[in-house]
Scaffold this active site. Structure first.
Site, PDB file in Angstrom:
ATOM      1  N   CYS A 381      -2.145  -3.055  -2.630  1.00 56.40           N
ATOM      2  CA  CYS A 381      -2.179  -2.280  -3.689  1.00 56.40           C
ATOM      3  C   CYS A 381      -2.057  -2.882  -5.137  1.00 56.40           C
ATOM      4  O   CYS A 381      -3.065  -3.651  -5.324  1.00 56.40           O
ATOM      5  CB  CYS A 381      -1.161  -1.051  -3.590  1.00 56.40           C
ATOM      6  N   HIS A 506      -2.356   0.874   1.611  1.00 57.90           N
ATOM      7  CA  HIS A 506      -0.889   0.401   2.041  1.00 57.90           C
ATOM      8  C   HIS A 506      -0.943   0.559   3.662  1.00 57.90           C
ATOM      9  O   HIS A 506      -0.860   1.306   4.154  1.00 57.90           O
ATOM     10  CB  HIS A 506       0.017   1.351   1.710  1.00 57.90           C
ATOM     11  N   GLU A 508       1.071  -0.922   5.568  1.00 59.65           N
ATOM     12  CA  GLU A 508       2.418  -0.690   6.042  1.00 59.65           C
ATOM     13  C   GLU A 508       2.664   0.559   6.553  1.00 59.65           C
ATOM     14  O   GLU A 508       3.630   0.827   7.496  1.00 59.65           O
ATOM     15  CB  GLU A 508       3.360  -1.251   5.074  1.00 59.65           C
TER      16      GLU A 508
HETATM   17  N1  GLN Z   1      -0.095   0.764 -10.235  1.00 59.11           N
HETATM   18  C1  GLN Z   1      -1.077   0.624  -9.460  1.00 59.11           C
HETATM   19  C2  GLN Z   1      -2.117   1.892  -9.425  1.00 59.11           C
HETATM   20  O1  GLN Z   1      -1.334   3.003  -9.721  1.00 59.11           O
HETATM   21  C3  GLN Z   1      -0.970   0.215  -7.960  1.00 59.11           C
HETATM   22  C4  GLN Z   1      -0.183   1.444  -7.331  1.00 59.11           C
HETATM   23  C5  GLN Z   1       0.484   0.669  -5.983  1.00 59.11           C
HETATM   24  O2  GLN Z   1       0.845  -0.407  -5.613  1.00 59.11           O
HETATM   25  N2  GLN Z   1       1.041   1.751  -5.262  1.00 59.11           N
HETATM   26  O3  GLN Z   1      -3.251   1.970  -9.127  1.00 59.11           O
END
Ligand code: GLN
Length: 549
Positions: A381, A506, A508
């Site tokens: 992410c 994600h 995970e």
């Molecule tokens: N801050 C980034 C976004 O909003 C990444 C978010 C995250 O890593 N969950 O896209």
């Protein structure tokens, strides 16, 4: 008739009620029953999505995009239950619905009250799960005696009455502290907690007593007498090395046997089949070597905010029978090039998800290090976004950034999600939940998953800006995963590097001890190879040669 198990906690918080509920689910599945789990959280936030991970730990995301309590992560890792919006409810959500209805005039002039309106709504949430499984496990957040959990306690008291004794079980998780000065385990806090529970009309059927050391039969008999619980149902939930041992500790003491008897299900129960689970715990406790992963992020020290990530790394290690040592590296401490020797101590680098500007420069240095020194890198992410920024800056020579960190940047390689432009509220404005992703032939991702299309969970506000696709790919970056309609970039890789991959989702959230996630399995595999290369090099250097002498 669907059966219910209610799980409450007493004495102190953080006793591991979630793990206990998940372990009961795991055991009941091992006997052939289908289970589902629900978490009821007494706080007034509508969901944990807007709560600080410092305070609340990780926000777990389900396939349908619910931002939930981290206990749902335990539920999914320990069982096969498929969880959604319906499996986590808060007081905030319940009051929101009731107040909305009151304003709409649905109550036709009645006085709207905690009993029956709030309690009825809580019961509705619990009953909604009746069609999902044979056994529903409902965990109440907080501790008995909390003011805010009272409506939930009252609702499950009523529910037990409505369902009937044979169709529900009440399990209470308490603490039996060891007092060093007396060299004794003390039962009084448990007695008080059960007294409190009985004062609100709930008699527990089973006590899961958390303690540093095992409870003797004598102590179990004492607790049984004071709390009016069968001595066999006083369970010693002693501390264990790994949470995955808990189902086995419960099995030893016949937790499943007793619960099934109380629910009148023993006749339908199969033989307990925990073979794969036992094998997994055995491998976890006897690893064939280890591997060192450097995790570069914020919130370091707040390990709860990366719960699923920690577990997924451990699962990746399990797939190779290795212990995974995680070092939490505070991104803000890293400066270029001083960080190089420090980072060289790891077999691989991972930059996890996160929000806000703090620490981003340090993450970019860590990524540059991994790219230039051919060290396996996994960006998740925010980790993928910073990987793209690093590449744009240090390979393509662009003064690039994400508009999250610098809205006025000349090269917005990461920018706000198209569909969210113009929306500034923080609650419920993210791209959430599962989306399909198509994988490119010949990529690391395609090789890891072994299939052409996957589905993974998201939680982000910013995305890869495709206006920069040409210049970045000309520089050597490869887009290896995108949504089937070609809108969103989901995975980037760096061909020619041993293992360098960033994903916008994600992974995970979907890793389980019995089904380690493909990307974590592949990442740990690459880390092991790097470790072996690294060790071979140091060995070669330390062998004295004729010239050297
Ligand atoms: N801050 C980034 C976004 O909003 C990444 C978010 C995250 O890593 N969950 O896209």
């Amino acid at each position: 008739m669907v059966k219910y198990i209610f799980v409450t906690g007493g004495v102190v918080s953080s006793l591991g009620k979630g793990i206990a509920a998940a372990s009961i689910g795991c055991l009941l599945e091992s006997r052939g029953f289908s289970v589902t789990l629900q978490k009821m959280d007494p706080y007034l936030n509508v969901d944990p999505g807007t709560m600080s991970p410092f305070q609340h730990g990780e926000v777990f995301v389900t396939d349908d995009g619910a931002e939930t309590d981290l206990d749902l992560g335990h539920y999914e890792r320990f069982t096969h239950a498929r969880l959604s919006q319906r499996n986590n409810v808060t007081s905030g959500r319940i009051y929101e619905q009731i107040i909305f209805r009151e304003r709409r005039g649905d109550y036709l002039g009645k006085t709207v009250q905690v009993i029956p309106h709030v309690t009825d709504e809580i019961k509705r949430w619990a009953r909604r799960l009746a069609e999902d499984a044979e056994i529903v496990i409902v965990e109440i957040g907080g501790t008995v005696g909390d003011i805010e959990s009272l409506p939930f306690m009252e609702a499950i008291r009523q529910l037990r009455h409505e369902l009937g004794r044979d169709n529900s079980v009440h399990v209470h998780v308490t603490l039996v502290p060891f007092i060093a000065a007396a060299q004794e385990l003390k039962t009084k806090p448990t007695q008080h907690s059960v007294k409190e529970l009985r004062a609100i009309g709930i008699q527990p059927d089973m006590l899961l007593c958390r303690s540093e050391r095992p409870l003797s039969d004598e102590l179990k008999a004492k607790i049984s007498l004071f709390c009016d619980v069968d001595p066999k149902a006083v369970i010693s939930a002693r501390d264990v090395e790994s949470v995955y041992e808990v189902p086995l500790v419960f099995a030893e003491q016949g937790v499943d046997e007793q619960i099934l008897r109380m629910l009148g299900l023993e006749g339908r129960a199969g033989r307990r089949d925990l073979d794969r689970w036992i094998d997994m715990v055995g491998r976890l406790k006897n690893p064939q070597g280890e591997v060192d992963i450097g995790l570069v992020g914020k919130y370091v020290g707040y390990e709860d905010s990366y719960k699923s990530l920690k577990e997924a790394l451990l699962h990746g290690g399990l797939a190779h029978n290795r212990r995974v040592n995680i070092s939490w590296i505070e991104a803000e401490e890293l400066v270029w090039p001083d960080c190089v020797p420090r980072l060289q101590a790891y077999d691989a680098i991972l930059v996890p998800g996160g929000f806000g500007k703090r620490g981003v420069d340090g993450m970019i240095h860590a990524i540059r290090f991994a790219r230039e020194y051919q060290v396996p890198f996994f960006g998740i992410c925010l980790g993928m976004q910073t990987m793209v920024i690093e590449f744009a800056r240090n390979v393509c020579g662009l003064d690039a950034d994400s508009t999250e960190f610098n809205p006025a940047t000349p090269h917005r390689v990461i920018y706000k999600l198209r569909e969210l432009k113009g929306i500034d509220e923080l609650g419920g404005t993210m791209r959430l939940g599962a989306y399909p992703c198509r994988l490119a032939e010949g990529s690391l991702a395609r090789k890891a998953y072994g299939v052409p299309q996957i589905s993974e969970r998201h939680r982000h506000r910013y995305e890869f800006n495709r206006d920069y696709e040409k210049v970045l790919t000309a520089g050597g970056l490869r887009i290896t995963g995108e949504t089937p309609d070609g809108t969103y970039v989901e995975i980037c890789e760096l061909p020619g590097h041993p293992w360098f991959l960033g994903c916008q989702f994600h992974p995970e959230f979907k890793s389980k001890p019995l089904e380690p996630h493909p990307l974590f399995r592949a990442f740990i595999g690459a880390a092991i190879e790097h470790r072996e290369r690294r060790l071979a090099e140091t060995r070669a250097l330390s062998v004295p040669t004729a010239h050297g002498r």
